[in-house]
Design a protein around this motif. Structure first.
Motif, PDB file in Angstrom:
ATOM      1  N   CYS A  15     -14.203   3.168  -6.175  1.00  0.00           N
ATOM      2  CA  CYS A  15     -14.672   4.057  -5.104  1.00  0.00           C
ATOM      3  C   CYS A  15     -16.195   3.978  -4.977  1.00  0.00           C
ATOM      4  CB  CYS A  15     -14.242   5.493  -5.411  1.00  0.00           C
ATOM      5  SG  CYS A  15     -14.815   6.694  -4.197  1.00  0.00           S
ATOM      6  N   ASN A  16     -16.664   3.858  -3.716  1.00  0.00           N
ATOM      7  CA  ASN A  16     -18.116   3.899  -3.514  1.00  0.00           C
ATOM      8  C   ASN A  16     -18.545   5.080  -2.650  1.00  0.00           C
ATOM      9  OD1 ASN A  16     -17.597   3.255  -0.894  1.00  0.00           O
ATOM     10  ND2 ASN A  16     -19.059   1.555  -0.782  1.00  0.00           N
ATOM     11  N   GLY A  17     -17.616   6.018  -2.472  1.00  0.00           N
ATOM     12  CA  GLY A  17     -17.970   7.244  -1.757  1.00  0.00           C
ATOM     13  C   GLY A  17     -18.206   7.068  -0.273  1.00  0.00           C
ATOM     14  N   CYS A  18     -17.487   6.154   0.360  1.00  0.00           N
ATOM     15  CA  CYS A  18     -17.733   5.853   1.781  1.00  0.00           C
ATOM     16  C   CYS A  18     -17.276   6.960   2.717  1.00  0.00           C
ATOM     17  CB  CYS A  18     -17.063   4.536   2.149  1.00  0.00           C
ATOM     18  SG  CYS A  18     -15.247   4.627   2.213  1.00  0.00           S
ATOM     19  N   THR A  19     -16.455   7.868   2.245  1.00  0.00           N
ATOM     20  CA  THR A  19     -15.928   9.047   2.967  1.00  0.00           C
ATOM     21  C   THR A  19     -14.807   8.710   3.963  1.00  0.00           C
ATOM     22  OG1 THR A  19     -17.464   9.138   4.868  1.00  0.00           O
ATOM     23  CG2 THR A  19     -18.193  10.182   2.803  1.00  0.00           C
ATOM     24  N   ASN A  20     -14.369   7.465   4.038  1.00  0.00           N
ATOM     25  CA  ASN A  20     -13.250   7.134   4.938  1.00  0.00           C
ATOM     26  C   ASN A  20     -12.030   7.995   4.649  1.00  0.00           C
ATOM     27  OD1 ASN A  20     -14.319   5.240   6.593  1.00  0.00           O
ATOM     28  ND2 ASN A  20     -13.334   3.472   5.659  1.00  0.00           N
ATOM     29  N   ILE A  51      -4.692   5.777   1.131  1.00  0.00           N
ATOM     30  CA  ILE A  51      -4.438   4.408   0.657  1.00  0.00           C
ATOM     31  C   ILE A  51      -4.597   3.428   1.806  1.00  0.00           C
ATOM     32  CG2 ILE A  51      -2.645   2.863  -0.241  1.00  0.00           C
ATOM     33  CD1 ILE A  51      -1.490   5.256  -1.738  1.00  0.00           C
ATOM     34  N   ARG A  52      -4.113   3.850   2.962  1.00  0.00           N
ATOM     35  CA  ARG A  52      -4.126   2.972   4.122  1.00  0.00           C
ATOM     36  C   ARG A  52      -5.546   2.669   4.603  1.00  0.00           C
ATOM     37  NH1 ARG A  52       0.456   3.501   6.862  1.00  0.00           N
ATOM     38  NH2 ARG A  52       0.433   5.736   6.482  1.00  0.00           N
ATOM     39  N   VAL A  53      -6.460   3.659   4.522  1.00  0.00           N
ATOM     40  CA  VAL A  53      -7.780   3.488   5.133  1.00  0.00           C
ATOM     41  C   VAL A  53      -8.857   3.074   4.140  1.00  0.00           C
ATOM     42  CG1 VAL A  53      -7.235   5.162   6.937  1.00  0.00           C
ATOM     43  CG2 VAL A  53      -8.442   5.934   4.876  1.00  0.00           C
ATOM     44  N   CYS A  54      -8.575   3.099   2.845  1.00  0.00           N
ATOM     45  CA  CYS A  54      -9.619   2.775   1.867  1.00  0.00           C
ATOM     46  C   CYS A  54      -9.921   1.268   1.866  1.00  0.00           C
ATOM     47  CB  CYS A  54      -9.192   3.210   0.459  1.00  0.00           C
ATOM     48  SG  CYS A  54     -10.453   2.822  -0.785  1.00  0.00           S
ATOM     49  N   PRO A  55     -11.149   0.888   2.241  1.00  0.00           N
ATOM     50  CA  PRO A  55     -11.469  -0.549   2.286  1.00  0.00           C
ATOM     51  C   PRO A  55     -11.670  -1.156   0.902  1.00  0.00           C
ATOM     52  CG  PRO A  55     -13.401   0.751   2.848  1.00  0.00           C
ATOM     53  CD  PRO A  55     -12.264   1.725   2.685  1.00  0.00           C
ATOM     54  N   TYR A  56     -11.781  -0.311  -0.120  1.00  0.00           N
ATOM     55  CA  TYR A  56     -12.044  -0.811  -1.477  1.00  0.00           C
ATOM     56  C   TYR A  56     -10.799  -0.714  -2.379  1.00  0.00           C
ATOM     57  CZ  TYR A  56     -16.690  -0.187   0.420  1.00  0.00           C
ATOM     58  OH  TYR A  56     -17.793  -0.250   1.238  1.00  0.00           O
ATOM     59  N   HIS A  57      -9.685  -0.295  -1.789  1.00  0.00           N
ATOM     60  CA  HIS A  57      -8.426  -0.157  -2.543  1.00  0.00           C
ATOM     61  C   HIS A  57      -8.603   0.759  -3.761  1.00  0.00           C
ATOM     62  CE1 HIS A  57      -6.893  -3.317   0.016  1.00  0.00           C
ATOM     63  NE2 HIS A  57      -7.895  -4.092  -0.340  1.00  0.00           N
ATOM     64  N   ALA A  58      -9.408   1.786  -3.568  1.00  0.00           N
ATOM     65  CA  ALA A  58      -9.636   2.730  -4.670  1.00  0.00           C
ATOM     66  C   ALA A  58      -8.519   3.758  -4.773  1.00  0.00           C
ATOM     67  CB  ALA A  58     -10.975   3.448  -4.471  1.00  0.00           C
ATOM     68  N   GLN A  59      -7.846   4.025  -3.639  1.00  0.00           N
ATOM     69  CA  GLN A  59      -6.710   4.950  -3.656  1.00  0.00           C
ATOM     70  C   GLN A  59      -5.454   4.119  -3.888  1.00  0.00           C
ATOM     71  OE1 GLN A  59      -7.366   8.078  -3.465  1.00  0.00           O
ATOM     72  NE2 GLN A  59      -9.157   8.419  -2.147  1.00  0.00           N
ATOM     73  N   GLY A 302       6.341   2.279   8.774  1.00  0.00           N
ATOM     74  CA  GLY A 302       4.884   2.292   8.700  1.00  0.00           C
ATOM     75  C   GLY A 302       4.353   2.712   7.341  1.00  0.00           C
ATOM     76  N   GLY A 303       5.225   2.824   6.365  1.00  0.00           N
ATOM     77  CA  GLY A 303       4.800   3.228   5.027  1.00  0.00           C
ATOM     78  C   GLY A 303       3.762   2.282   4.443  1.00  0.00           C
ATOM     79  N   PRO A 304       2.772   2.810   3.738  1.00  0.00           N
ATOM     80  CA  PRO A 304       1.693   1.968   3.231  1.00  0.00           C
ATOM     81  C   PRO A 304       2.113   0.977   2.156  1.00  0.00           C
ATOM     82  CG  PRO A 304       1.460   4.222   2.425  1.00  0.00           C
ATOM     83  CD  PRO A 304       2.560   4.238   3.444  1.00  0.00           C
ATOM     84  N   LEU A 305       3.329   1.104   1.632  1.00  0.00           N
ATOM     85  CA  LEU A 305       3.783   0.168   0.606  1.00  0.00           C
ATOM     86  C   LEU A 305       4.720  -0.898   1.172  1.00  0.00           C
ATOM     87  CD1 LEU A 305       4.383   2.709  -2.315  1.00  0.00           C
ATOM     88  CD2 LEU A 305       2.313   1.434  -1.743  1.00  0.00           C
TER      89      LEU A 305
END
Length: 413
Positions: A15-20, A51-59, A302-305
């Motif tokens: 996580c880099n705290g991007c707030t997405n 999970i869907r919106v995190c660009p860093y795959h932190a979630q 549309g599930g994120p997995l």
């Protein structure tokens, strides 16, 4: 009290705290402190939007692996309805199911078969159901959790019939015990999941004390192996038991169409679901018979997995369903028997989680609401997120709850 299990977890190192995630969370369950996201567990519904919106795959989602199969003598995989949307229509799904079995399972159970049974049950139930209208579908665990937290006045509207996943697990376990003389604890049932909310609902089931599902493995985890295995299958076994009615549950609106109810609203996407639940709570939709709310855009496809693009998967399910070239293979009498015996029903009362409550004391709660209003009026109303809260109103609430201070707003001295 045992801590509530959440399948959605944060990898702080990524996580880099991007707030997405904070900006997109539908229940305002995320804050950013010291450049790291924090999940407020009481508010999280495990919908997977972060999970869907995190660009860093932190979630990420806490899942089981195939290693867990070793714990059990007899292993059963439940293949979800969404699996039908993950492959081209010319793919023989019996080969796909065989590909799943080759991963180490003794049996593969088609979740769509359970959806067929529930379709018949709900058709009958709608004829004389005395619950408040609209009846709310019990399919999506993220929506159920949302109602517990944010719309507890609508709990009585939820239809008290099990989800296809849970009914499939019960049937699969019962069949294996009767057929092979196995004990219940010798059987391991694993759901191939498209969604983190399903994983949470296995650990924290709604409407029942314990789930019959023992583990969850995502479609993403094993998709490549399924494809590889299915391409080697030469002898076809008949695994598919679902009709197109059951398969149609995988897309938004498919459940209502299969049930055959005309006066329904089907909504996908958690923000849209919230807007309609607000209308229902205000009593503006009492003339609607059935509400099908699904947290993911497009429905379960549309599930994120999932692996496939949700719009492509939804189109495949639609094309399958529109053929309606088969009939439900389950008899109405059998479905009603499962309902009347309680086998397909909830047994426990659904509790309000009250995460949005400011205070147990109503007088103190009103005082805090007034304080939040006052603080919100003092803030700039930009909802910029610089303070680490998703909105000025959320920051005001955090201040009243003692989690933040007004100086966290960069526009205040």
């Amino acid at each position: 009290m045992e801590e509530y299990f959440h399948s959605v977890v944060l990898d702080k190192d990524r996580c880099n705290g991007c707030t997405n995630c904070m900006r997109r969370c539908p229940t305002e369950a995320i804050r950013v402190r010291d450049k790291k996201a924090i999940i407020i567990k009481e508010r999280c519904i495990d919908c997977g939007e972060c999970i869907r919106v995190c660009p860093y795959h932190a979630q990420q989602t806490q899942l089981d692996t195939l290693d867990k199969l070793k714990k059990y003598k007899y292993k059963i995989a439940i293949s979800p309805m969404t699996m039908y949307g993950q492959f081209n229509l010319d793919k023989d799904m019996n080969k796909v199911f065989k590909g799943i079995k080759m991963l180490g399972f003794d049996e593969v159970f088609d979740e769509g078969y359970a959806a067929d049974i529930i379709t018949l049950i709900i058709r009958e139930n709608l004829k004389n159901n005395q619950q408040p209208k609209p009846l709310i579908s019990s399919l999506c665990p993220a929506v159920l959790r949302l109602i517990q937290i944010r719309f507890p006045s609508l709990i009585d509207n939820i239809i008290r019939i099990e989800s296809p996943m849970e009914l499939a697990a019960r049937l699969a376990r019962k069949n294996a015990m009767e057929r092979y003389g196995l004990k219940s604890d010798e059987i391991g049932i694993f759901y191939i999941t498209q969604c983190p909310a399903k994983v949470t609902s296995i650990k924290n089931p709604i409407g029942i004390k314990n789930s019959h599902v023992d583990g969850a493995i995502s479609i993403k985890q094993i998709y490549g192996d399924i494809v590889k295995n299915s391409n080697t299958v030469e002898k076809i076994e008949a695994f598919r038991t679902a009709s197109t009615y059951g398969i149609d549950w995988a897309r938004a609106g498919g459940q209502s169409k299969s049930i055959g109810v005309d006066n329904y609203i089907a909504v996908d996407g958690i923000d849209n679901v919230i807007k309609v639940l607000e209308e229902i709570e205000l009593g503006k939709l009492n003339n609607i018979e059935y509400f099908e709310g699904l947290a993911c855009v497009g429905g379960c496809v549309g599930g994120p997995l999932c692996v496939e693009n949700p719009f492509i998967a939804k189109s495949r399910i639609r094309r399958l369903a529109e053929k309606r070239n088969d009939e439900i293979k389950v008899s109405r009498e059998y479905a009603i028997e499962l309902y009347d015996s309680g086998f397909a029903c909830w047994t426990e009362k659904i509790q309000s989680k009250g995460a949005m409550k400011l205070d147990e004391n109503i007088v103190e709660a009103i005082k805090k609401i007034e304080e939040i209003k006052k603080l919100t009026s003092l803030l700039p109303g930009l909802d910029c997120g610089s303070c680490g809260a998703p909105s000025c109103r959320a920051l005001a609430e955090d201040i009243v709850r003692g989690y933040s201070k007004i100086e966290d707003c960069i526009f205040k001295d």
